[in-house]
Motif scaffolding. Structure first.
Motif, PDB file in Angstrom:
ATOM      1  N   SER A 196      39.402  21.536  39.294  1.00 30.46           N
ATOM      2  CA  SER A 196      39.052  21.468  37.877  1.00 30.46           C
ATOM      3  C   SER A 196      38.291  22.727  37.455  1.00 30.46           C
ATOM      4  O   SER A 196      38.183  23.017  36.271  1.00 30.46           O
ATOM      5  CB  SER A 196      38.191  20.233  37.590  1.00 30.46           C
ATOM      6  OG  SER A 196      37.000  20.275  38.362  1.00 30.46           O
ATOM      7  N   ILE A 197      37.757  23.449  38.444  1.00 32.69           N
ATOM      8  CA  ILE A 197      37.067  24.712  38.189  1.00 32.69           C
ATOM      9  C   ILE A 197      37.629  25.761  39.148  1.00 32.69           C
ATOM     10  O   ILE A 197      37.703  25.535  40.355  1.00 32.69           O
ATOM     11  CB  ILE A 197      35.547  24.589  38.394  1.00 32.69           C
ATOM     12  CG1 ILE A 197      34.963  23.543  37.434  1.00 32.69           C
ATOM     13  CG2 ILE A 197      34.862  25.936  38.180  1.00 32.69           C
ATOM     14  CD1 ILE A 197      33.499  23.208  37.700  1.00 32.69           C
ATOM     15  N   ILE A 198      38.053  26.889  38.607  1.00 33.93           N
ATOM     16  CA  ILE A 198      38.582  27.984  39.419  1.00 33.93           C
ATOM     17  C   ILE A 198      37.635  29.168  39.295  1.00 33.93           C
ATOM     18  O   ILE A 198      37.358  29.635  38.191  1.00 33.93           O
ATOM     19  CB  ILE A 198      39.999  28.367  38.974  1.00 33.93           C
ATOM     20  CG1 ILE A 198      40.963  27.198  39.242  1.00 33.93           C
ATOM     21  CG2 ILE A 198      40.482  29.627  39.695  1.00 33.93           C
ATOM     22  CD1 ILE A 198      42.366  27.420  38.722  1.00 33.93           C
ATOM     23  N   VAL A 199      37.132  29.623  40.431  1.00 35.20           N
ATOM     24  CA  VAL A 199      36.155  30.711  40.466  1.00 35.20           C
ATOM     25  C   VAL A 199      36.810  31.944  41.080  1.00 35.20           C
ATOM     26  O   VAL A 199      37.276  31.898  42.222  1.00 35.20           O
ATOM     27  CB  VAL A 199      34.911  30.320  41.296  1.00 35.20           C
ATOM     28  CG1 VAL A 199      33.905  31.469  41.321  1.00 35.20           C
ATOM     29  CG2 VAL A 199      34.274  29.056  40.740  1.00 35.20           C
ATOM     30  N   SER A 200      36.866  33.034  40.335  1.00 36.66           N
ATOM     31  CA  SER A 200      37.364  34.295  40.892  1.00 36.66           C
ATOM     32  C   SER A 200      36.166  35.119  41.372  1.00 36.66           C
ATOM     33  O   SER A 200      35.092  35.066  40.786  1.00 36.66           O
ATOM     34  CB  SER A 200      38.142  35.085  39.840  1.00 36.66           C
ATOM     35  OG  SER A 200      37.277  35.585  38.836  1.00 36.66           O
ATOM     36  N   VAL A 201      36.374  35.862  42.433  1.00 42.48           N
ATOM     37  CA  VAL A 201      35.316  36.711  42.983  1.00 42.48           C
ATOM     38  C   VAL A 201      35.836  38.143  43.042  1.00 42.48           C
ATOM     39  O   VAL A 201      36.858  38.413  43.682  1.00 42.48           O
ATOM     40  CB  VAL A 201      34.887  36.249  44.396  1.00 42.48           C
ATOM     41  CG1 VAL A 201      33.740  37.118  44.907  1.00 42.48           C
ATOM     42  CG2 VAL A 201      34.489  34.780  44.380  1.00 42.48           C
ATOM     43  N   GLY A 202      35.152  39.065  42.343  1.00 35.21           N
ATOM     44  CA  GLY A 202      35.574  40.459  42.442  1.00 35.21           C
ATOM     45  C   GLY A 202      35.744  41.197  41.132  1.00 35.21           C
ATOM     46  O   GLY A 202      36.490  42.165  41.073  1.00 35.21           O
ATOM     47  N   GLY A 203      35.103  40.754  40.071  1.00 27.91           N
ATOM     48  CA  GLY A 203      35.166  41.497  38.822  1.00 27.91           C
ATOM     49  C   GLY A 203      36.316  41.073  37.928  1.00 27.91           C
ATOM     50  O   GLY A 203      37.034  40.104  38.197  1.00 27.91           O
ATOM     51  N   ASP A 204      36.509  41.845  36.846  1.00 28.54           N
ATOM     52  CA  ASP A 204      37.510  41.483  35.844  1.00 28.54           C
ATOM     53  C   ASP A 204      38.930  41.495  36.402  1.00 28.54           C
ATOM     54  O   ASP A 204      39.761  40.667  36.022  1.00 28.54           O
ATOM     55  CB  ASP A 204      37.424  42.439  34.650  1.00 28.54           C
ATOM     56  CG  ASP A 204      36.238  42.133  33.743  1.00 28.54           C
ATOM     57  OD1 ASP A 204      35.663  41.032  33.871  1.00 28.54           O
ATOM     58  OD2 ASP A 204      35.889  42.990  32.911  1.00 28.54           O
TER      59      ASP A 204
END
Length: 266
Positions: free
Chosen positions: A43-51
């Motif tokens: 339900s929540i997607i977290v990207s790691v590493g900037g835009d």
């Protein structure tokens, strides 16, 4: 919608990064957040590493409408899409665990190639020449001919994408609360034979932009969709509209879009 406590982390495999993320994973588990292996279960997607990572996370997971996205930067990165940093991830986890969330909605543009293949973009679409020759396109707004462009290419950006490629061509920075998209030129030719507007212009959410590629040798232009490039054979026309989709993102309180613009550029 998947369980509100399910969270998926999107990042490129990197042992050093995984070591830095381990405390974040542990903190998420301590706050009863379940880390899932498949983004479809989240339900929540977290990207790691900037835009760049954020844009890829949205594209890779299919511009999902039934979940929240958020971005985490590392200490040496800044991001206009990313509210959180590895240095303040405790605040992020607490907000997610206890649903103290503020949500912003980013516009998406839809791109159709030859009336067949469809793509979504949260940042921008660009159309550029692939050979050492200018590209020519007839530009239509709502099926009415506006101009014939000749130059290196055109950029069509969302409001959030206005701070990227479009801004580097002197396009305006647009508030993402305005449902619209912006068209900017790349090295247009303006002389007695060719004439374009010579500046960026903004189209309302109900407008349709059509680019007819003039077949004079540039039949295989490169189309940039956010931060990915596609080479599609025999492109005849490209139609761009503002999509009904929006990307919902988690935001920090007192951290508006314009706060991030100021922090990034001023």
């Amino acid at each position: 919608m998947p369980d509100r406590k399910n969270i998926y982390f999107y990042y490129h495999e990197d042992k050093e990064l995984e070591n830095k993320l381990e405390p974040l994973f542990n903190l998420a588990r301590e706050n009863n957040l379940k880390i899932v292996e498949d983004h479809k279960d989240a339900s929540i997607i977290v990207s790691v590493g900037g835009d760049g990572a954020f844009l890829q996370a949205v594209r890779t997971t299919g511009f999902r409408q039934d979940c929240l996205y958020t971005g985490v930067t590392r200490s040496n990165e800044s991001g206009l899409y990313c509210d959180f940093n590895l240095d303040n991830f405790e605040e992020m986890v607490h907000a997610m665990a206890y649903e103290e969330l503020e949500v912003r909605r980013f516009p998406v543009i839809n791109v159709q190639v030859n009336g067949e293949t469809s793509f979504d973009c949260i940042n921008e679409v660009s159309v550029r020449s692939t050979i050492i020759k200018s590209i020519a396109m007839d530009v239509y707004i709502d099926d009415n001919h506006f101009e014939t462009f000749r130059g290196d290419g055109l950029i069509v950006a969302t409001p959030t994408g206005s701070t990227g490629y479009s801004k580097s061509t002197n396009g305006a920075v647009i508030d993402p609360k305005i449902p619209c998209f912006q068209v900017s030129e790349l090295a247009s030719i303006n002389n007695n034979r060719y004439r374009t507007l010579g500046s960026s212009f903004v189209l309302n959410q109900n407008r349709k932009l059509t680019l007819d590629i003039i077949q004079d040798g540039n039949d295989y232009p490169i189309i940039g969709l956010d931060n990915e490039a596609y080479s599609i054979k025999n492109i005849k026309d490209i139609t761009i509209t503002l999509s009904d989709k929006v990307i919902k993102t988690v935001k920090l309180k007192n951290n508006s879009y314009w706060d991030r613009v100021k922090r990034t550029f001023l």
